[in-house]
Design a protein around this motif. Structure first.
Motif, PDB file in Angstrom:
ATOM      1  N   LYS A   1      26.623 -16.414  21.164  1.00 46.76           N
ATOM      2  CA  LYS A   1      25.307 -17.019  20.927  1.00 46.76           C
ATOM      3  C   LYS A   1      25.104 -18.236  21.826  1.00 46.76           C
ATOM      4  N   PHE A   2      26.164 -19.020  21.996  1.00 49.62           N
ATOM      5  CA  PHE A   2      26.078 -20.191  22.862  1.00 49.62           C
ATOM      6  C   PHE A   2      25.789 -19.775  24.308  1.00 49.62           C
ATOM      7  N   LEU A   3      26.499 -18.762  24.803  1.00 49.03           N
ATOM      8  CA  LEU A   3      26.310 -18.320  26.188  1.00 49.03           C
ATOM      9  C   LEU A   3      24.944 -17.686  26.411  1.00 49.03           C
ATOM     10  N   ASN A   4      24.361 -17.152  25.359  1.00 55.08           N
ATOM     11  CA  ASN A   4      23.072 -16.474  25.483  1.00 55.08           C
ATOM     12  C   ASN A   4      21.935 -17.422  25.859  1.00 55.08           C
ATOM     13  N   GLN A   5      22.193 -18.712  25.814  1.00 54.18           N
ATOM     14  CA  GLN A   5      21.170 -19.702  26.181  1.00 54.18           C
ATOM     15  C   GLN A   5      21.054 -19.882  27.689  1.00 54.18           C
ATOM     16  N   PHE A   6      22.022 -19.335  28.442  1.00 55.25           N
ATOM     17  CA  PHE A   6      22.074 -19.576  29.885  1.00 55.25           C
ATOM     18  C   PHE A   6      21.813 -18.259  30.609  1.00 55.25           C
ATOM     19  N   LYS A   7      20.566 -18.095  31.045  1.00 54.61           N
ATOM     20  CA  LYS A   7      20.129 -16.833  31.629  1.00 54.61           C
ATOM     21  C   LYS A   7      19.559 -17.059  33.020  1.00 54.61           C
ATOM     22  N   SER A   8      19.441 -15.973  33.752  1.00 59.87           N
ATOM     23  CA  SER A   8      18.886 -16.074  35.109  1.00 59.87           C
ATOM     24  C   SER A   8      17.426 -16.499  35.081  1.00 59.87           C
ATOM     25  N   THR A   9      16.761 -16.247  33.974  1.00 68.61           N
ATOM     26  CA  THR A   9      15.357 -16.637  33.843  1.00 68.61           C
ATOM     27  C   THR A   9      15.201 -18.107  33.466  1.00 68.61           C
ATOM     28  N   GLY A  10      16.317 -18.762  33.163  1.00 69.58           N
ATOM     29  CA  GLY A  10      16.279 -20.180  32.824  1.00 69.58           C
ATOM     30  C   GLY A  10      17.167 -20.492  31.635  1.00 69.58           C
ATOM     31  N   TYR A  11      17.386 -21.764  31.384  1.00 69.28           N
ATOM     32  CA  TYR A  11      18.194 -22.213  30.267  1.00 69.28           C
ATOM     33  C   TYR A  11      17.266 -22.622  29.114  1.00 69.28           C
ATOM     34  N   GLU A  12      17.606 -22.189  27.913  1.00 76.76           N
ATOM     35  CA  GLU A  12      16.785 -22.527  26.751  1.00 76.76           C
ATOM     36  C   GLU A  12      17.697 -22.940  25.599  1.00 76.76           C
TER      37      GLU A  12
ATOM     38  N   ILE B   1      25.704 -26.905  31.307  1.00 75.06           N
ATOM     39  CA  ILE B   1      24.886 -26.910  32.524  1.00 75.06           C
ATOM     40  C   ILE B   1      25.644 -27.570  33.667  1.00 75.06           C
ATOM     41  N   ARG B   2      26.297 -28.681  33.368  1.00 72.77           N
ATOM     42  CA  ARG B   2      27.067 -29.375  34.403  1.00 72.77           C
ATOM     43  C   ARG B   2      28.268 -28.545  34.847  1.00 72.77           C
ATOM     44  N   LYS B   3      28.870 -27.804  33.912  1.00 72.06           N
ATOM     45  CA  LYS B   3      30.012 -26.957  34.271  1.00 72.06           C
ATOM     46  C   LYS B   3      29.586 -25.834  35.214  1.00 72.06           C
ATOM     47  N   ILE B   4      28.425 -25.266  34.962  1.00 77.90           N
ATOM     48  CA  ILE B   4      27.915 -24.221  35.863  1.00 77.90           C
ATOM     49  C   ILE B   4      27.719 -24.803  37.263  1.00 77.90           C
ATOM     50  N   GLU B   5      27.120 -25.974  37.339  1.00 75.88           N
ATOM     51  CA  GLU B   5      26.906 -26.618  38.636  1.00 75.88           C
ATOM     52  C   GLU B   5      28.230 -26.935  39.325  1.00 75.88           C
ATOM     53  N   THR B   6      29.205 -27.378  38.548  1.00 75.91           N
ATOM     54  CA  THR B   6      30.519 -27.690  39.113  1.00 75.91           C
ATOM     55  C   THR B   6      31.185 -26.438  39.669  1.00 75.91           C
TER      56      THR B   6
ATOM     57  N   PHE C   1      36.404 -24.879  29.492  1.00 77.27           N
ATOM     58  CA  PHE C   1      35.295 -25.422  28.718  1.00 77.27           C
ATOM     59  C   PHE C   1      34.922 -24.483  27.570  1.00 77.27           C
ATOM     60  N   LEU C   2      34.909 -23.175  27.844  1.00 78.03           N
ATOM     61  CA  LEU C   2      34.620 -22.209  26.785  1.00 78.03           C
ATOM     62  C   LEU C   2      35.709 -22.244  25.716  1.00 78.03           C
ATOM     63  N   ALA C   3      36.945 -22.469  26.144  1.00 83.40           N
ATOM     64  CA  ALA C   3      38.040 -22.599  25.184  1.00 83.40           C
ATOM     65  C   ALA C   3      37.828 -23.814  24.284  1.00 83.40           C
ATOM     66  N   SER C   4      37.339 -24.897  24.873  1.00 72.59           N
ATOM     67  CA  SER C   4      37.079 -26.104  24.069  1.00 72.59           C
ATOM     68  C   SER C   4      35.966 -25.852  23.055  1.00 72.59           C
ATOM     69  N   TYR C   5      35.009 -25.006  23.405  1.00 75.46           N
ATOM     70  CA  TYR C   5      33.954 -24.649  22.450  1.00 75.46           C
ATOM     71  C   TYR C   5      34.541 -23.848  21.287  1.00 75.46           C
TER      72      TYR C   5
ATOM     73  N   ASN D   1      25.463 -27.421  19.639  1.00 71.27           N
ATOM     74  CA  ASN D   1      24.674 -27.495  20.870  1.00 71.27           C
ATOM     75  C   ASN D   1      24.521 -28.916  21.401  1.00 71.27           C
ATOM     76  N   ASP D   2      24.385 -29.856  20.511  1.00 76.68           N
ATOM     77  CA  ASP D   2      24.195 -31.234  20.962  1.00 76.68           C
ATOM     78  C   ASP D   2      25.399 -31.734  21.748  1.00 76.68           C
ATOM     79  N   ASP D   3      26.567 -31.231  21.417  1.00 75.43           N
ATOM     80  CA  ASP D   3      27.785 -31.647  22.112  1.00 75.43           C
ATOM     81  C   ASP D   3      28.063 -30.843  23.380  1.00 75.43           C
ATOM     82  N   PHE D   4      27.587 -29.594  23.433  1.00 77.74           N
ATOM     83  CA  PHE D   4      28.057 -28.696  24.484  1.00 77.74           C
ATOM     84  C   PHE D   4      26.978 -28.197  25.447  1.00 77.74           C
TER      85      PHE D   4
END
Length: 354
Positions: free
Chosen positions: A15-26, A42-47, A134-138, A34-37
């Motif tokens: 469910k967490f990963l489902n927020q990050f799509k090619s059509t945008g992040y929601e 987003i920063r991890k993807i950029e990194t 990062f996913l492991a930390s989640y 969510n408030d913590d991660f």
């Protein structure tokens, strides 16, 4: 750790990963933690994109989408229903040595070890070491009991009961020597093949382009070779590939295209090319970046016989339903949970470790 708890934790990750799509992040308010991660993800993807020049944002997010689609209660339960798993697992420590050719390439092994109730020690490739921790930390934040089950190392793996190692044909020889005394799965280099008959539709060939170009062809499930009938006309094929022409705008891809084309022309090889993809007749399977090997056949039976003889070099085969075991065009990079690398059932392997 209860099996149902393990499944539920991975469902929350899906469910967490489902927020990050090619059509945008929601950002979805009902997603846990969510408030913590969310912003950190987003920063991890950029990194990850900056860390590895082959990991474009599009490809990283594509990988996340595939896993968000897979990590559902229904799909996890269906996958695991084929096995006898219980809460009373004598947890063993499984070392995983991961490749780094495409984003999250080792996630299936990571999932398999944890979902079966074992502990995991992960040694990642330096090419793909940003997102999985990062996913492991989640997961640990969702269920703190996972903290006893997950560890990462940059050193040589020690104190393990079994090993899953993925690498090249050369590193596989080292793995066999070093890990030969414990239960192990050792994977070598493999490539994927498409069988064309000349009867494919334009839509199917466009879908085939997804199998060829996704991740720049760096995955073991990427089609790197075509089997074609004698006298095959490439016009329809090249017309279908044109929708992927923007790939040449990648400097790394373009450099490989120019280099390989120059080498082939200097060697007087006969080529077909369209400005961003080279086709070269070759009996090998592992084609260089921006190059697709092809080989002709006189009958589909002959093609299947050859591929069967070379099955240890092949990850998967794409065709228009020639065999029930073949994959549909455009689907190689969307494997099911039960589609194991090299055809080796990892869950079955893990359930038999004493």
């Amino acid at each position: 750790m209860l099996l149902n708890n393990r499944i539920n934790a991975f469902c929350e990750l899906g469910k967490f990963l489902n927020q990050f799509k090619s059509t945008g992040y929601e950002k979805v308010t009902t997603v846990k933690l969510n408030d913590d991660f969310f912003d950190k993800m987003i920063r991890k993807i950029e990194t990850a994109v900056h860390h590895n020049g082959w990991f474009t944002k599009e490809n990283v997010v594509y990988s996340l989408t595939q896993w968000s689609n897979a990590l559902t209660k229904q799909k996890l339960s269906t996958w695991l229903s084929a096995y006898t798993l219980s809460d009373e697992v004598s947890s063993k420590t499984i070392g995983i040595i991961m490749a780094g050719n495409i984003p999250l390439v080792g996630f299936h092994d990571f999932l398999s070890v944890l979902i079966s109730g074992h502990k995991v020690v992960v040694k990642q490739s330096s090419n793909d070491n940003q997102i999985l921790p990062f996913l492991a930390s989640y997961l640990i934040a969702i269920d703190p009991e996972f903290e006893r089950y997950i560890s990462f190392t940059t050193e040589k793996i020690t104190d393990f009961d079994a090993v899953i190692a993925t690498g090249s044909n050369n590193t596989a020889r080292y793995f066999e020597h070093y890990f030969g005394s414990v239960p192990h799965i050792i994977r070598k280099s493999r490539n994927s093949v498409a069988i064309l008959t000349g009867q494919e539709s334009q839509e199917q060939l466009v879908d085939l382009g997804e199998d060829i170009f996704r991740y720049y062809g760096l995955g073991c499930r990427s089609v790197s070779k075509l089997m074609i009938p004698k006298g095959y006309n490439f016009d329809l094929f090249f017309k279908a590939m044109y929708s992927y022409s923007d790939i040449i705008n990648s400097a790394k891809y373009a450099n490989n295209y120019d280099y390989n084309k120059t080498i082939y022309l200097m060697s007087n090889f006969k080529l077909f090319e369209n400005g961003f993809l080279i086709l070269k007749e070759d009996t090998n399977y592992a084609s260089p970046i921006a190059t697709l090997f092809y080989e002709t056949y006189t009958s589909t039976e002959d093609a299947l016989e050859k591929l069967d003889l070379d099955n240890e070099k092949i990850q998967c085969i794409v065709s228009n339903g020639i065999s029930e075991s073949h994959i549909d065009f455009g689907q190689t990079q969307s494997p099911k949970l039960s589609d194991y690398a090299d055809g080796v059932d990892v869950i079955e392997f893990l359930t038999k470790i004493n």
